[in-house]
Design a protein around this motif. Structure first.
Motif, PDB file in Angstrom:
ATOM      1  N   ALA A 227       0.822  -1.212   0.000  1.00  0.00           N
ATOM      2  CA  ALA A 227       0.000   0.000   0.000  1.00  0.00           C
ATOM      3  C   ALA A 227       0.853   1.258   0.000  1.00  0.00           C
ATOM      4  CB  ALA A 227      -0.939  -0.004   1.200  1.00  0.00           C
ATOM      5  N   ALA A 228       2.053   1.193   0.574  1.00  0.00           N
ATOM      6  CA  ALA A 228       2.927   2.367   0.603  1.00  0.00           C
ATOM      7  C   ALA A 228       3.354   2.758  -0.804  1.00  0.00           C
ATOM      8  CB  ALA A 228       4.143   2.078   1.482  1.00  0.00           C
ATOM      9  N   ILE A 229       3.654   1.779  -1.641  1.00  0.00           N
ATOM     10  CA  ILE A 229       4.031   2.063  -3.023  1.00  0.00           C
ATOM     11  C   ILE A 229       2.857   2.664  -3.784  1.00  0.00           C
ATOM     12  CG2 ILE A 229       4.941   1.065  -5.141  1.00  0.00           C
ATOM     13  CD1 ILE A 229       6.880   1.056  -2.811  1.00  0.00           C
ATOM     14  N   VAL A 230       1.654   2.156  -3.516  1.00  0.00           N
ATOM     15  CA  VAL A 230       0.458   2.713  -4.156  1.00  0.00           C
ATOM     16  C   VAL A 230       0.258   4.161  -3.725  1.00  0.00           C
ATOM     17  CG1 VAL A 230      -2.043   2.493  -4.392  1.00  0.00           C
ATOM     18  CG2 VAL A 230      -0.613   0.439  -4.323  1.00  0.00           C
ATOM     19  N   ALA A 231       0.482   4.451  -2.440  1.00  0.00           N
ATOM     20  CA  ALA A 231       0.323   5.817  -1.933  1.00  0.00           C
ATOM     21  C   ALA A 231       1.334   6.758  -2.580  1.00  0.00           C
ATOM     22  CB  ALA A 231       0.477   5.825  -0.409  1.00  0.00           C
ATOM     23  N   ILE A 232       2.561   6.290  -2.788  1.00  0.00           N
ATOM     24  CA  ILE A 232       3.578   7.118  -3.454  1.00  0.00           C
ATOM     25  C   ILE A 232       3.157   7.425  -4.883  1.00  0.00           C
ATOM     26  CG2 ILE A 232       5.951   7.136  -4.295  1.00  0.00           C
ATOM     27  CD1 ILE A 232       6.723   5.516  -1.821  1.00  0.00           C
ATOM     28  N   ALA A 233       2.652   6.421  -5.578  1.00  0.00           N
ATOM     29  CA  ALA A 233       2.194   6.631  -6.951  1.00  0.00           C
ATOM     30  C   ALA A 233       1.049   7.630  -7.004  1.00  0.00           C
ATOM     31  CB  ALA A 233       1.771   5.307  -7.573  1.00  0.00           C
ATOM     32  N   LEU A 234       0.113   7.527  -6.053  1.00  0.00           N
ATOM     33  CA  LEU A 234      -1.000   8.475  -6.012  1.00  0.00           C
ATOM     34  C   LEU A 234      -0.506   9.884  -5.692  1.00  0.00           C
ATOM     35  CD1 LEU A 234      -3.714   6.367  -4.144  1.00  0.00           C
ATOM     36  CD2 LEU A 234      -3.643   6.954  -6.581  1.00  0.00           C
ATOM     37  N   GLY A 235       0.503   9.992  -4.829  1.00  0.00           N
ATOM     38  CA  GLY A 235       1.066  11.298  -4.500  1.00  0.00           C
ATOM     39  C   GLY A 235       1.712  11.954  -5.706  1.00  0.00           C
ATOM     40  N   ILE A 236       2.457  11.173  -6.487  1.00  0.00           N
ATOM     41  CA  ILE A 236       3.073  11.713  -7.701  1.00  0.00           C
ATOM     42  C   ILE A 236       2.003  12.171  -8.685  1.00  0.00           C
ATOM     43  CG2 ILE A 236       4.496  11.129  -9.702  1.00  0.00           C
ATOM     44  CD1 ILE A 236       6.046   9.208  -7.887  1.00  0.00           C
ATOM     45  N   ALA A 237       0.949  11.377  -8.817  1.00  0.00           N
ATOM     46  CA  ALA A 237      -0.141  11.766  -9.721  1.00  0.00           C
ATOM     47  C   ALA A 237      -0.830  13.032  -9.234  1.00  0.00           C
ATOM     48  CB  ALA A 237      -1.149  10.624  -9.828  1.00  0.00           C
ATOM     49  N   LEU A 238      -0.992  13.165  -7.910  1.00  0.00           N
ATOM     50  CA  LEU A 238      -1.644  14.359  -7.353  1.00  0.00           C
ATOM     51  C   LEU A 238      -0.823  15.612  -7.628  1.00  0.00           C
ATOM     52  CD1 LEU A 238      -3.986  15.466  -5.600  1.00  0.00           C
ATOM     53  CD2 LEU A 238      -2.544  15.045  -3.593  1.00  0.00           C
ATOM     54  N   VAL A 239       0.490  15.517  -7.471  1.00  0.00           N
ATOM     55  CA  VAL A 239       1.352  16.668  -7.731  1.00  0.00           C
ATOM     56  C   VAL A 239       1.277  17.086  -9.185  1.00  0.00           C
ATOM     57  CG1 VAL A 239       3.761  17.434  -7.804  1.00  0.00           C
ATOM     58  CG2 VAL A 239       2.918  16.183  -5.818  1.00  0.00           C
ATOM     59  N   ASN A 240       1.161  16.126 -10.077  1.00  0.00           N
ATOM     60  CA  ASN A 240       1.133  16.432 -11.506  1.00  0.00           C
ATOM     61  C   ASN A 240      -0.172  17.058 -11.971  1.00  0.00           C
ATOM     62  OD1 ASN A 240       3.606  15.396 -13.237  1.00  0.00           O
ATOM     63  ND2 ASN A 240       3.374  13.962 -11.543  1.00  0.00           N
ATOM     64  N   ILE A 241      -1.207  17.035 -11.124  1.00  0.00           N
ATOM     65  CA  ILE A 241      -2.452  17.708 -11.503  1.00  0.00           C
ATOM     66  C   ILE A 241      -2.201  19.193 -11.702  1.00  0.00           C
ATOM     67  CG2 ILE A 241      -4.744  18.352 -10.675  1.00  0.00           C
ATOM     68  CD1 ILE A 241      -4.889  15.644  -9.268  1.00  0.00           C
ATOM     69  N   HIS A 242      -1.539  19.809 -10.730  1.00  0.00           N
ATOM     70  CA  HIS A 242      -1.163  21.224 -10.842  1.00  0.00           C
ATOM     71  C   HIS A 242      -0.015  21.465  -9.864  1.00  0.00           C
ATOM     72  CE1 HIS A 242      -1.690  25.718 -10.656  1.00  0.00           C
ATOM     73  NE2 HIS A 242      -1.761  25.484 -11.968  1.00  0.00           N
ATOM     74  N   PRO A 243       1.224  21.291 -10.304  1.00  0.00           N
ATOM     75  CA  PRO A 243       2.378  21.343  -9.388  1.00  0.00           C
ATOM     76  C   PRO A 243       2.456  22.596  -8.515  1.00  0.00           C
ATOM     77  CG  PRO A 243       3.058  20.486 -11.515  1.00  0.00           C
ATOM     78  CD  PRO A 243       1.633  20.933 -11.672  1.00  0.00           C
ATOM     79  N   PRO A 244       2.251  23.809  -9.036  1.00  0.00           N
ATOM     80  CA  PRO A 244       2.388  24.974  -8.155  1.00  0.00           C
ATOM     81  C   PRO A 244       1.440  24.945  -6.961  1.00  0.00           C
ATOM     82  CG  PRO A 244       2.334  25.661 -10.451  1.00  0.00           C
ATOM     83  CD  PRO A 244       1.967  24.218 -10.425  1.00  0.00           C
ATOM     84  N   THR A 245       0.173  24.678  -7.224  1.00  0.00           N
ATOM     85  CA  THR A 245      -0.825  24.702  -6.156  1.00  0.00           C
ATOM     86  C   THR A 245      -0.626  23.557  -5.173  1.00  0.00           C
ATOM     87  OG1 THR A 245      -2.429  25.719  -7.666  1.00  0.00           O
ATOM     88  CG2 THR A 245      -3.290  24.727  -5.649  1.00  0.00           C
ATOM     89  N   VAL A 246      -0.386  22.354  -5.689  1.00  0.00           N
ATOM     90  CA  VAL A 246      -0.260  21.180  -4.815  1.00  0.00           C
ATOM     91  C   VAL A 246       0.984  21.286  -3.944  1.00  0.00           C
ATOM     92  CG1 VAL A 246       0.017  18.679  -4.750  1.00  0.00           C
ATOM     93  CG2 VAL A 246      -1.550  19.716  -6.411  1.00  0.00           C
ATOM     94  N   LEU A 247       2.111  21.652  -4.541  1.00  0.00           N
ATOM     95  CA  LEU A 247       3.347  21.753  -3.764  1.00  0.00           C
ATOM     96  C   LEU A 247       3.259  22.864  -2.727  1.00  0.00           C
ATOM     97  CD1 LEU A 247       6.057  21.203  -6.524  1.00  0.00           C
ATOM     98  CD2 LEU A 247       5.420  19.638  -4.696  1.00  0.00           C
ATOM     99  N   PHE A 248       2.697  24.000  -3.113  1.00  0.00           N
ATOM    100  CA  PHE A 248       2.551  25.087  -2.153  1.00  0.00           C
ATOM    101  C   PHE A 248       1.616  24.683  -1.015  1.00  0.00           C
ATOM    102  CE2 PHE A 248       0.310  29.074  -0.875  1.00  0.00           C
ATOM    103  CZ  PHE A 248       1.378  29.654  -0.205  1.00  0.00           C
ATOM    104  N   GLY A 249       0.538  23.963  -1.344  1.00  0.00           N
ATOM    105  CA  GLY A 249      -0.376  23.496  -0.308  1.00  0.00           C
ATOM    106  C   GLY A 249       0.292  22.534   0.661  1.00  0.00           C
TER     107      GLY A 249
END
Length: 288
Positions: A227-249
């Motif tokens: 599940a940890a690997i799945v969570a990392i993959a989801l995190g990378i996908a989340l950042v790629n939605i909109h890097p400025p907003t997600v990273l700043f958040g």
């Protein structure tokens, strides 16, 4: 019969025959200390992080603030790797520690202060450059305190907001605003002063005693659940939605997490200091 006494010259002759001549005496030069080399692998990461900070300054001077943000975030990523690489390859050195501190001061101390001043703080006049200087000074104080207390601080936490996170907080805000089309930020009412207070918050939080989780107890050598690997993959996908907003958040959440942990420990009656052991030296007490 008693042996006859030898004349003094004879005794001297025997002694002179036993003593080595000048030709037989070898003169040895004192050994020079062996030169110690520099481990190239971790220092390459440190130099690359330093280049990221320098690149960000140059880009800000040319009004290219999105590229400046790329430089700071890349420097933060590389800074998080150089220490781990040194530990994993057993290439730690005193030179590397000093090099890392100097690189951090440029990339996460001077660079963000200059970038935010060039972006909007210059429009506030004296108040703007004072805020930028306070941030830069706090970064220097935080790094000096970190180097002083490195042997007595709980490794699981940072004492105060780490300088890469503070830099990401300030430059991340600039990245979000620039991406949203706020060109000529000084023309927008309230934006210069909002940036002013954000810069002060990031700077002063670096020198507080609030505990911020360091992630140093995360080991890449241990096995993890699937599940940890799945969570990392989801995190990378989340950042790629909109890097400025997600990273700043993410860095905003991290930037307040230390105060939340501090308040939680205070309410529960738990120790709030991250100092693992105390010292009796009077000149060290103020650092805790």
């Amino acid at each position: 019969m008693p042996e006859p006494d030898l004349p003094p010259m004879a005794v001297a002759g025997v002694a002179s025959n036993d003593a080595p001549s000048d030709d037989e005496i070898e003169f040895h030069e004192p050994r020079r200390p062996r030169r110690r080399g520099i481990y190239i692998l971790p220092n390459l990461f440190t130099l690359a992080a330093l280049f990221g900070g320098f690149y960000a300054i140059v880009m800000a001077m040319n009004g290219r603030f999105e590229q400046a943000a790329y430089g700071i975030f890349t420097a933060a990523l590389l800074d998080s790797l150089d220490g781990r690489v040194a530990r994993m390859t057993n290439t730690q050195s005193a030179f590397g520690e000093q090099m890392d501190s100097l690189s951090d001061m440029v990339s996460f101390g001077a660079a963000p202060a200059l970038i935010v001043y060039e972006w909007v703080l210059h429009s506030l006049g004296k108040a703007g450059w004072i805020a930028a200087f306070i941030y830069c000074a706090c970064a220097a104080l935080r790094l000096a305190r970190f180097n002083t207390n490195i042997a007595i601080v709980d490794k699981r936490f940072f004492q105060g907001l780490p300088s890469p996170a503070a830099a990401a907080l300030v430059v991340g805000f600039i990245w979000v605003m620039d991406d949203a089309g706020y060109e000529g930020a000084s023309q927008y009412a309230g934006l210069p002063w909002g940036t002013f207070f954000l810069t002060l918050y990031a700077g002063l939080t670096m020198v507080t005693n609030a505990p911020f989780y360091s992630f140093k107890d995360v080991s890449f050598k241990r096995t993890v659940p699937f599940a940890a690997i799945v969570a990392i993959a989801l995190g990378i996908a989340l950042v790629n939605i909109h890097p400025p907003t997600v990273l700043f958040g993410l860095f905003c959440a991290y930037g307040v997490s230390g105060y939340i942990v501090y308040a939680y420990r205070k309410v529960k009656g738990k120790p709030v200091s991250v100092i693992a052991t105390s010292t009796d030296e009077p000149d060290e007490r103020g650092l805790h």
